[in-house]
Design an enzyme around this catalytic site. Structure first.
Site, mmCIF file in Angstrom:
data_model
loop_
_atom_site.group_PDB
_atom_site.id
_atom_site.type_symbol
_atom_site.label_atom_id
_atom_site.label_comp_id
_atom_site.label_asym_id
_atom_site.label_seq_id
_atom_site.Cartn_x
_atom_site.Cartn_y
_atom_site.Cartn_z
ATOM 1 N N HIS A 113 0.913 -1.411 -0.065
ATOM 2 C CA HIS A 113 0.184 -0.141 0.119
ATOM 3 C C HIS A 113 0.831 1.203 0.066
ATOM 4 C CE1 HIS A 113 -3.854 -2.117 1.595
ATOM 5 N NE2 HIS A 113 -3.383 -2.796 0.371
ATOM 6 N N GLU A 140 0.810 3.785 1.819
ATOM 7 C CA GLU A 140 1.396 4.434 3.248
ATOM 8 C C GLU A 140 2.781 3.656 3.360
ATOM 9 O OE1 GLU A 140 -1.616 3.200 2.336
ATOM 10 O OE2 GLU A 140 -3.174 4.383 3.401
ATOM 11 N N CYS A 176 -2.302 -0.761 7.508
ATOM 12 C CA CYS A 176 -1.693 0.351 7.485
ATOM 13 C C CYS A 176 -1.591 1.409 8.534
ATOM 14 C CB CYS A 176 -2.051 1.367 6.141
ATOM 15 S SG CYS A 176 -1.427 0.465 4.697
HETATM 16 ZN ZN LIG Z 1 -3.430 -0.094 3.481
#
Ligand SMILES: [Zn+2]
Length: 228
Positions: free
Chosen positions: A102, A104, A135
């Site tokens: 992801h 992040e 995350c």
């Molecule tokens: Zn995520």
């Protein structure tokens, strides 16, 4: 001359099975493009300074239901408190495919390692939607061990905010000292001006969509309820 040699070597290394069209060769003559070609496997994190207009218009729109938006766009501003008391800034954006890491996490893997432990950093993220539970957890852990990092996250939408797991994750983020806000119309405009590709020579004025303010208020209400 050196560039040419580099290109030839990399051409052989990077793409033995490529079609070898003229376009490919042009790309390979540009050292920056070359780096991209070699370092960017398919479906990996995309990094850059400015994102295409259509990506912004679709991905950042603060709609109530975000169907079809299966990526996260994260624009970041890093401010450094240097020894002379001056503030320097670097910025860029990261984009993920949900199949890979992801956005992040990509920030922590690719931007954070360059931070100097002796300096203090104020980081602002403008993210199309709020973090998933995994995350959020990663953010909390990172803040816990990176004492010179202050993080402000501005999100266009809340991701799966009805889920108790997500609500708990957002509360934990707040407890960990991470500031979380919903993007106001002015914040979308800031992203438009600073992170979206503009026509050569002239920047186009930001055109807010019809329900931008209404949707901001909607999400702001939800977030206030979750965090109280
Ligand atoms: Zn995520």
């Amino acid at each position: 001359m050196a560039q040419k040699e580099e290109a030839t070597q990399a051409e052989a290394a990077a793409a033995p099975a490529s079609q070898n069209g003229e376009e490919d060769l042009d790309d390979l003559a540009d050292p920056e493009k070359l780096k991209e070609l070699i370092q960017l496997p398919p479906f990996e994190i995309v990094k850059g300074e400015r994102l295409p207009v259509n990506f912004f218009k679709f991905q950042f729109r603060n709609v109530e239901y975000s169907s079809g938006r299966n990526k996260t766009f994260l624009c970041y501003v890093v401010e450094v408190q240097s020894k002379g008391g001056q503030v320097q800034a670097s910025r860029g954006y990261l984009e993920d495919e949900h199949a890979a890491a992801h956005a992040e996490e990509a920030f922590f893997n690719s931007v954070l390692p360059a931070f100097d432990p002796a300096l203090r950093y104020n980081v602002t993220w403008y993210v199309s939607s709020s973090p998933c539970a995994a995350c959020a957890d990663r953010i909390i852990k990172t803040l816990g061990k990176t004492k010179n990092l202050r993080l402000l996250i501005l999100v266009g939408r809340l991701f799966m905010w009805e889920e108790p797991e997500i609500q708990a994750a957002l509360r934990k983020l707040k407890e960990a000292g991470c500031r979380l806000r919903i993007m106001k119309p002015q914040d979308f405009e800031y992203v438009w001006q600073n992170f979206v590709e503009q026509e050569e020579g002239e920047s186009k004025a930001f055109e807010p969509w019809e329900d931008i303010q209404e949707n901001f208020l909607y999400y702001e209400d939800k977030l206030a309820d979750i965090l109280k």
